[in-house]
Design a protein around this motif. Structure first.
Motif, PDB file in Angstrom:
ATOM      1  N   TRP A 137     -17.679 -39.373 -64.440  1.00 36.51           N
ATOM      2  CA  TRP A 137     -16.978 -39.295 -65.724  1.00 36.51           C
ATOM      3  C   TRP A 137     -15.547 -38.774 -65.583  1.00 36.51           C
ATOM      4  O   TRP A 137     -14.857 -38.552 -66.579  1.00 36.51           O
ATOM      5  N   LEU A 138     -15.117 -38.553 -64.347  1.00 40.39           N
ATOM      6  CA  LEU A 138     -13.747 -38.098 -64.126  1.00 40.39           C
ATOM      7  C   LEU A 138     -12.763 -39.155 -64.627  1.00 40.39           C
ATOM      8  O   LEU A 138     -12.958 -40.352 -64.428  1.00 40.39           O
ATOM      9  N   ILE A 139     -11.728 -38.697 -65.305  1.00 37.08           N
ATOM     10  CA  ILE A 139     -10.642 -39.581 -65.735  1.00 37.08           C
ATOM     11  C   ILE A 139      -9.516 -39.429 -64.721  1.00 37.08           C
ATOM     12  O   ILE A 139      -8.804 -38.423 -64.719  1.00 37.08           O
ATOM     13  N   PRO A 140      -9.340 -40.407 -63.821  1.00 35.10           N
ATOM     14  CA  PRO A 140      -8.354 -40.245 -62.750  1.00 35.10           C
ATOM     15  C   PRO A 140      -6.930 -40.477 -63.234  1.00 35.10           C
ATOM     16  O   PRO A 140      -6.691 -41.028 -64.316  1.00 35.10           O
ATOM     17  N   ASN A 141      -6.007 -40.063 -62.412  1.00 36.12           N
ATOM     18  CA  ASN A 141      -4.597 -40.301 -62.707  1.00 36.12           C
ATOM     19  C   ASN A 141      -4.335 -41.795 -62.856  1.00 36.12           C
ATOM     20  O   ASN A 141      -4.900 -42.616 -62.124  1.00 36.12           O
ATOM     21  N   GLY A 142      -3.490 -42.126 -63.820  1.00 37.13           N
ATOM     22  CA  GLY A 142      -3.134 -43.512 -64.060  1.00 37.13           C
ATOM     23  C   GLY A 142      -3.985 -44.213 -65.093  1.00 37.13           C
ATOM     24  O   GLY A 142      -3.747 -45.375 -65.410  1.00 37.13           O
ATOM     25  N   THR A 143      -4.986 -43.522 -65.649  1.00 39.25           N
ATOM     26  CA  THR A 143      -5.868 -44.151 -66.634  1.00 39.25           C
ATOM     27  C   THR A 143      -5.192 -44.295 -67.994  1.00 39.25           C
ATOM     28  O   THR A 143      -5.320 -45.315 -68.668  1.00 39.25           O
ATOM     29  N   HIS A 144      -4.484 -43.246 -68.427  1.00 38.25           N
ATOM     30  CA  HIS A 144      -3.797 -43.227 -69.721  1.00 38.25           C
ATOM     31  C   HIS A 144      -4.774 -43.531 -70.866  1.00 38.25           C
ATOM     32  O   HIS A 144      -4.483 -44.343 -71.755  1.00 38.25           O
ATOM     33  N   LEU A 145      -5.930 -42.871 -70.832  1.00 40.17           N
ATOM     34  CA  LEU A 145      -6.948 -43.101 -71.859  1.00 40.17           C
ATOM     35  C   LEU A 145      -6.476 -42.541 -73.200  1.00 40.17           C
ATOM     36  O   LEU A 145      -6.170 -41.364 -73.322  1.00 40.17           O
ATOM     37  N   GLN A 146      -6.448 -43.402 -74.196  1.00 40.37           N
ATOM     38  CA  GLN A 146      -6.039 -42.995 -75.545  1.00 40.37           C
ATOM     39  C   GLN A 146      -7.275 -43.012 -76.446  1.00 40.37           C
ATOM     40  O   GLN A 146      -8.011 -43.988 -76.484  1.00 40.37           O
ATOM     41  N   VAL A 147      -7.503 -41.917 -77.144  1.00 38.85           N
ATOM     42  CA  VAL A 147      -8.711 -41.789 -77.967  1.00 38.85           C
ATOM     43  C   VAL A 147      -8.323 -41.474 -79.407  1.00 38.85           C
ATOM     44  O   VAL A 147      -7.324 -40.801 -79.671  1.00 38.85           O
ATOM     45  N   THR A 148      -9.153 -41.990 -80.332  1.00 36.83           N
ATOM     46  CA  THR A 148      -8.927 -41.773 -81.766  1.00 36.83           C
ATOM     47  C   THR A 148     -10.188 -41.214 -82.400  1.00 36.83           C
ATOM     48  O   THR A 148     -11.288 -41.736 -82.178  1.00 36.83           O
ATOM     49  N   PHE A 149     -10.020 -40.156 -83.189  1.00 32.83           N
ATOM     50  CA  PHE A 149     -11.108 -39.552 -83.950  1.00 32.83           C
ATOM     51  C   PHE A 149     -10.838 -39.758 -85.438  1.00 32.83           C
ATOM     52  O   PHE A 149      -9.704 -39.561 -85.899  1.00 32.83           O
TER      53      PHE A 149
END
Length: 617
Positions: free
Chosen positions: A365-377
């Motif tokens: 479940w690690l979010i590695p560098n370069g993912t740029h995960l954008q999340v909305t709640f």
């Protein structure tokens, strides 16, 4: 695009609330409890417990005043961050911690200067009223040993309620079992009664071992309740429970915390804290694996432990730094599979290993560098605006809603935790048009991990706060969500929008998610024209760690799908929602569970069905 993301990030950092550190003085009036005998100044200790000290029941003692203020207990606590705090007063007795019986925690909003809170009376429903108490003892063991002959050998109660008389309080055997009973009246609520069970003449006294005990005697605090019951086995030996002696090797993987840059394997340490070692925070440090410095272990021996006991525990990090911790508020993990509450391990009477990850975060479940995960709640604030559900309703014209992380490790990876203030910064939500839906979006700083443990709160114009409850010791006091993953460390849908949340005033947050893979797949509708209700055998079975459960719903309505262990204890709720007519499949991930037999049960309309499955790790 990079400029837009940079601006969004700057906006969020600027918008997040900041805190300063001050001293707060707490005061409580114990006079009423002292008068009715519930509180004994010479032996009891008054404390304050709250989110500022990790809800510790030992950390913050209060001292009494003098003269006319001798029943006023107070303490000045430094290092409390400005902003909202929640707390209750407690006092320790020979029979344990006594909490205020307020329905909700006390709360206050702390400013940027040292603060003295008003003196309040200790709130309790115990007033010293005379109550009846039933005392019961199961004499199966001495009867089977030939020491007690029913109808011939007297069984009695001796204690402070009768001056330790060995003849004054005989007990009567129930007709259909080996339980002896007596009703004692006029015992003041809040009083601590010491006693033992005895039999024969001359008397044979029992030797109880289970707490609470005072000088080897049983101890019972009389509640504010008529006809309460104290029940025990002679010598605390349960003839129906099998005892065992075995070891559990607690194995912990810290690799995600290491790769996220918030745990140093050469300087930091981690210990095991549970009910079986008095929730220590100073001993039982884990050993580091020589071949893998991110892996830790510690073996604990359970001696004459009831088989089937669920052993609660957590891991606690000790940072090498001094002063205020730069990562964890109090060191305790907040395991996501329990919504921040304690872990539980089943004692089976056989040696076993655990497979634990700090905070319950799997390396995949690690979010590695370069993912740029954008999340909305997204949050529906309709219940908060309803005066029948909210004492002081949310006012959209002046109040501001925030998303608040309940996971200090995640906040540390986002640089949201300020050691100087001791608080995690909050992310503001913004109203969607004129609706009651509020929304926030942020890009996860990297490296980090994919587990979002949180609740919501709002701030009033006077800077006071209203928060969703997050009760101490409650499973899923925080919501848990995951961005969908298809394989390790990969996010096929980016940006990711979570399921809508709804403001709640309950401690336990429902509609929890279990892992990133289920969040991606969830419950899939396969056919909208079933002819009946059904629950299919899971496949594969046995499984490790995932399996698919299929079911059909004949009529629309509330559907629950739950997982139980072999003791019948609920371990997971997969579905608890209104569903349409249709055929469905659910991908269940059991990575947090131990190997063994489990049962899954569906309840829909008048249809109830249960099937067995086997998890082999």
């Amino acid at each position: 695009m990079k400029k837009i993301l940079l601006l969004v990030t700057v906006f969020l950092i600027v918008s997040m609330t900041s805190y300063s550190q001050v001293q707060v003085t707490f005061s409580v009036d114990m006079s009423v409890l002292q008068t009715n005998g519930y509180f004994v100044p010479t032996s009891d200790t008054v404390r304050v417990s709250g989110d500022f000290n990790g809800w510790s029941t030992t950390a913050t003692n209060l001292t009494h005043g003098t003269g006319a203020d001798s029943a006023i207990y107070s303490a000045s606590v430094p290092g409390i961050a400005s902003g909202p705090i929640n707390y209750k007063f407690i006092f320790s007795t020979a029979v344990g911690i006594q909490w205020e019986t307020l329905a909700n925690n006390r709360s206050a909003t702390i400013g940027t200067k040292d603060t003295t809170l008003p003196t309040v009376p200790f709130f309790t429903n115990v007033n010293g009223a005379k109550e009846h108490v039933w005392f019961k003892v199961d004499m199966t063991v001495p009867i089977k040993a030939g020491l007690v002959t029913p109808g011939t050998t007297p069984v009695l109660l001796a204690g402070t309620m009768n001056g330790w008389s060995t003849t004054a309080t005989p007990m009567t055997k129930d007709a259909n079992d080996s339980i002896y009973t007596v009703l004692v009246d006029s015992l003041p609520s809040g009083s601590i009664q010491q006693f033992k069970y005895i039999f024969g003449n001359p008397a044979t006294w029992e030797s109880p071992v289970n707490p609470p005990l005072i000088g080897g005697n049983r101890a019972y605090m009389v509640p504010q309740q008529d006809s309460s019951v104290f029940s025990a086995f002679w010598n605390d030996v349960n003839p129906n429970i099998q005892l065992g002696t075995a070891t559990i090797n607690f194995k912990l993987d810290m690799s995600v915390m290491v790769r996220s840059g918030i745990y140093n394997t050469s300087k930091d340490s981690v210990l095991l804290s549970g009910s079986f070692n008095s929730w220590t925070t100073t001993t039982d440090f884990l050993n580091q694996n020589a071949a893998n410095d991110s892996a830790y272990f510690l073996t604990h021996t359970f001696t004459q432990e009831p088989i089937g006991t669920l052993e609660p525990y957590k891991y606690v990090v000790k940072k090498h730094t001094t002063g205020i911790d730069s990562v964890w508020i109090d060191g305790y993990e907040r395991p996501v599979h329990w919504g921040g509450n304690n872990r539980e391990e089943l004692f089976t009477g056989a040696a076993k290993d655990t497979t634990d990850y700090y905070d319950g975060i799997h390396p995949d479940w690690l979010i590695p560098n370069g993912t740029h995960l954008q999340v909305t709640f997204n949050l529906d604030m309709t219940p908060a605006m309803d005066p029948t559900k909210q004492a002081v309703p949310f006012d959209p014209s002046v109040d501001t809603v925030y998303w608040s992380s309940g996971e200090p490790t995640f906040a540390a990876t986002q640089h949201w935790y300020r050691p100087s203030g001791g608080h995690i910064k909050n992310v503001p939500l913004h109203r969607v048009g004129s609706s009651n839906i509020y929304s926030c979006t942020f890009t996860v700083a990297e490296p980090s991990f994919n587990a979002f443990e949180y609740n919501y709160e709002w701030q009033n114009p006077d800077l006071s706060w209203t928060s969703e409850p997050a009760g101490l010791g409650v499973d899923f006091a925080y919501r848990v969500r995951y961005a969908g993953q298809d394989v390790a460390n990969h996010f096929p849908k980016n940006p990711w929008t979570f399921h809508n949340d709804t403001w709640t005033n309950t401690d336990k947050k429902t509609d929890q998610e279990t892992d990133p893979y289920t969040s991606l797949t969830g419950v899939k509708a396969e056919n909208f024209n079933p002819v009946t209700y059904s629950l299919s055998q899971n496949y594969p079975n046995p499984f490790n760690p995932s399996t698919t459960i299929k079911f059909t719903i004949q009529n629309p309505g509330l559907v629950t799908l739950k997982i139980f262990n072999i003791l019948g204890q609920e371990v997971a709720t997969l579905v608890n929602e209104q569903m349409k007519t249709g055929s469905y499949s659910y991908n269940f991930n059991a990575s947090r569970l131990s190997s063994g037999v489990y049962f899954y049960s569906i309840n829909a309309g008048n249809f109830v069905s249960t099937k067995k499955m086997l998890l082999l790790k």
